[in-house]
Design an enzyme around this catalytic site. Structure first.
Site, PDB file in Angstrom:
ATOM      1  N   LYS A 171      60.214  91.248  34.819  1.00  0.00           N
ATOM      2  CA  LYS A 171      59.464  92.467  35.158  1.00  0.00           C
ATOM      3  C   LYS A 171      58.855  92.285  36.555  1.00  0.00           C
ATOM      4  CE  LYS A 171      60.329  94.885  31.506  1.00  0.00           C
ATOM      5  NZ  LYS A 171      61.157  96.074  31.620  1.00  0.00           N
TER       6      LYS A 171
ATOM      7  N   ARG B 136      61.399 110.651  36.503  1.00  0.00           N
ATOM      8  CA  ARG B 136      62.527 111.468  36.031  1.00  0.00           C
ATOM      9  C   ARG B 136      62.344 112.920  36.452  1.00  0.00           C
ATOM     10  NH1 ARG B 136      62.042 106.907  33.222  1.00  0.00           N
ATOM     11  NH2 ARG B 136      63.783 106.090  32.019  1.00  0.00           N
TER      12      ARG B 136
ATOM     13  N   ARG C 159      56.062  87.870  33.422  1.00  0.00           N
ATOM     14  CA  ARG C 159      54.838  88.222  32.674  1.00  0.00           C
ATOM     15  C   ARG C 159      54.477  87.205  31.606  1.00  0.00           C
ATOM     16  NH1 ARG C 159      55.329  94.861  32.660  1.00  0.00           N
ATOM     17  NH2 ARG C 159      54.474  95.066  34.765  1.00  0.00           N
TER      18      ARG C 159
ATOM     19  N   SER D 162      67.689  98.647  27.668  1.00  0.00           N
ATOM     20  CA  SER D 162      66.970  99.048  28.881  1.00  0.00           C
ATOM     21  C   SER D 162      67.130 100.537  29.150  1.00  0.00           C
ATOM     22  CB  SER D 162      67.496  98.256  30.079  1.00  0.00           C
ATOM     23  OG  SER D 162      67.136  98.906  31.281  1.00  0.00           O
TER      24      SER D 162
ATOM     25  N   GLY E 122      61.125  99.373  39.992  1.00  0.00           N
ATOM     26  CA  GLY E 122      62.444  99.151  39.385  1.00  0.00           C
ATOM     27  C   GLY E 122      63.062 100.454  38.915  1.00  0.00           C
TER      28      GLY E 122
ATOM     29  N   ASP F 235      56.000  97.171  27.997  1.00  0.00           N
ATOM     30  CA  ASP F 235      55.009  97.280  29.080  1.00  0.00           C
ATOM     31  C   ASP F 235      53.583  97.034  28.592  1.00  0.00           C
ATOM     32  OD1 ASP F 235      57.054  97.841  30.814  1.00  0.00           O
ATOM     33  OD2 ASP F 235      56.715 100.002  30.850  1.00  0.00           O
TER      34      ASP F 235
ATOM     35  N   GLN G  48      66.140 101.983  31.825  1.00  0.00           N
ATOM     36  CA  GLN G  48      66.526 102.171  33.225  1.00  0.00           C
ATOM     37  C   GLN G  48      68.039 102.109  33.377  1.00  0.00           C
ATOM     38  OE1 GLN G  48      64.264  99.250  35.403  1.00  0.00           O
ATOM     39  NE2 GLN G  48      62.344 100.357  35.140  1.00  0.00           N
TER      40      GLN G  48
END
Ligand code: S3P
Length: 442
Positions: free
Chosen positions: A357, A24, A361, A163, A91, A330, A165
């Site tokens: 992801k 960012r 995962r 999300s 991503g 995460d 993102q």
């Protein structure tokens, strides 16, 4: 990479800059007017992909170790790239840059590696298309060909998934829209952000008009964030805290290795990221936060961990599910490894996002825990791990940085040697991970 069992983790160290905040910082500094100095910019391969893409969009960036200097071009001063923009494994790079490029009056192409080319992009294509950009994709996946437009149409958009993102992508496109664009989060039980909020905090720090409020709905709240398309960003120096997601590997390890005395300095402690600390503490980990302060709208502090012989859980339920999942998504790989060391183990549910992801995962965790002889059960949206005596094994990282690092920690708890296949993937978020780990192990 070979890992031997360890007795404790000892030392006082700083860690590389936070990956989410670094992406960012570089992108927003590029959209600002003026020159920005960014300190402790992440050394990760993902964040290098972001710099590479920005340079291909005409932004001048100088780098001196982990300090970078970005000469901002203004929110629509980017130039048409002469080649495809390669986001590598990242991503965040792809989804955030898509939001920026949607508002640029030229065509561009975002590509990624094999893993990124399989990840779902419809979640950003849909809102950006509603805003007036045209996006061609390979069945909802990268490569993405973006036909930008300026100004874009302002939208009011309900996020289908929690999300950060996707939220950030829309807010960035919103900077190039007429009037105010609004993003509504999925419903949550409490009045807090449902996903990490670094974008909102940093955009506000740089002068954008961002408003945030909550509406009460049946059994919960919906967060509304709006950005004014007339906002301008002004360059302001930025300091990136150490990445709590990287710190989590060492914190979890030190918590259950008796006699560990570990201090991690200047760790980012944004409340949308600290669910991992709360989870570890609730299962008995002895973790303290010292020197808490605010830098560039983000909370940072030192994290001190005392290892213990036996962890005694402070909770009655060993199931984690619901709103909290997005805020520790995460850290679930390392939490799964930690779970092998706690009474009654742990069940994770409502975490189907883990399947899209950098690898699937859930599959990677279950497969590797089984290789180490742990008791584990797989569900479509999670797994259950029982307390287990781990045995050294050969691990498959599935090319996923967090799987490689989580199972390196599992190797510290195991009997015998553990070999991590594809260990180099750790560089996606933490290039010095194995060296740092061996410097701390006793
Ligand atoms: C990130 C958001 C999360 C997280 C990823 C980084 C970000 O992804 O898993 O590692 O920097 O915004 P989603 O937004 O897909 O949940």
């Amino acid at each position: 990479m070979k890992i031997q069992p360890a007795n404790s983790l000892d030392g006082t160290i700083g860690l590389p800059g936070d990956k989410s905040i670094s992406h960012r910082a570089a992108i927003f500094a590029s959209m600002a007017t003026g020159k920005t100095r960014i300190e402790n910019y992440a050394t990760s391969a993902d964040c290098a992909s972001t710099l590479d893409c920005l340079r291909n969009l005409g932004v001048e960036i100088e780098q001196e170790n982990s300090t970078i200097f970005v000469s901002g071009v203004g929110k629509n001063g980017f130039i048409k790239p002469i080649k495809e923009l390669d986001c590598g494994n990242s991503g965040t790079t792809m989804r955030l840059l898509a939001g920026v490029l949607a508002g640029c009056n030229f065509d561009s192409v975002l590509t990624g590696d094999e893993s990124l080319s399989k990840r779902p992009m419809r979640r950003i294509i849909e809102p950006l298309t509603l805003m007036g950009a045209k996006i061609e994709s390979a069945n909802g996946c990268a490569p993405l060909k973006i036909h930008g437009a300026n100004p874009l149409r302002a939208i009011s958009y309900q996020l289908p998934v929690a999300s950060a993102q996707v939220k950030s992508c829309i807010l960035l496109a919103g900077l190039n829209a007429r009037n105010k664009s609004e993003v509504r989060s999925p419903k949550s039980k409490v009045r807090v952000p449902t996903s990490r909020n670094h974008t909102e905090l940093m955009l506000r720090y740089l002068g954008a008009e961002i408003e945030e409020n909550y509406i009460e709905v049946e059994n919960g709240f919906v967060q509304k964030i709006s950005v004014d398309g007339n906002s301008r960003l002004a360059a302001r120096d930025l300091n990136v805290p150490s990445d709590i997601s990287s710190a989590a590997f060492f914190i979890a390890a030190a918590s259950c290795l008796e006699n560990s005395e570990l201090v991690l300095e200047n760790v980012g402690l944004n409340p949308t990221r600290t669910a991992i600390l709360n989870a570890l503490q609730s299962f008995g980990a002895d973790i303290e936060v010292l020197n808490r302060k605010e830098i560039c709208n983000e909370i940072v502090g030192d994290v001190r961990v005392h290892g213990q012989k036996k962890l005694s859980s402070k909770v009655t339920s060993n199931i984690i599910s619901g709103d909290v999942i997005a805020n520790l998504i995460d850290e679930i790989p390392i939490l799964a490894v930690f779970a092998t060391q706690i009474e009654n183990g742990l069940e994770i549910r409502g975490a189907a996002e883990l399947r899209v992801k950098e690898s699937d995962r859930i599959k990677a965790i279950v497969e590797n825990l089984r290789r180490m002889n742990a008791a584990v059960e797989e569900f479509p949206d999670g797994f259950r791990v029982g307390k287990s005596a781990l045995q050294g094994a050969t691990i498959d990282s599935f090319g996923d940085h967090r799987i490689a690092m989580a199972f390196a920690i599992a190797g510290l708890f195991a009997t015998g040697e553990t070999e991590i296949g594809g260990a180099e993937s750790a560089g996606v978020s933490f290039p010095g991970f194995f060296q740092t780990l061996s410097g701390l192990c006793r």
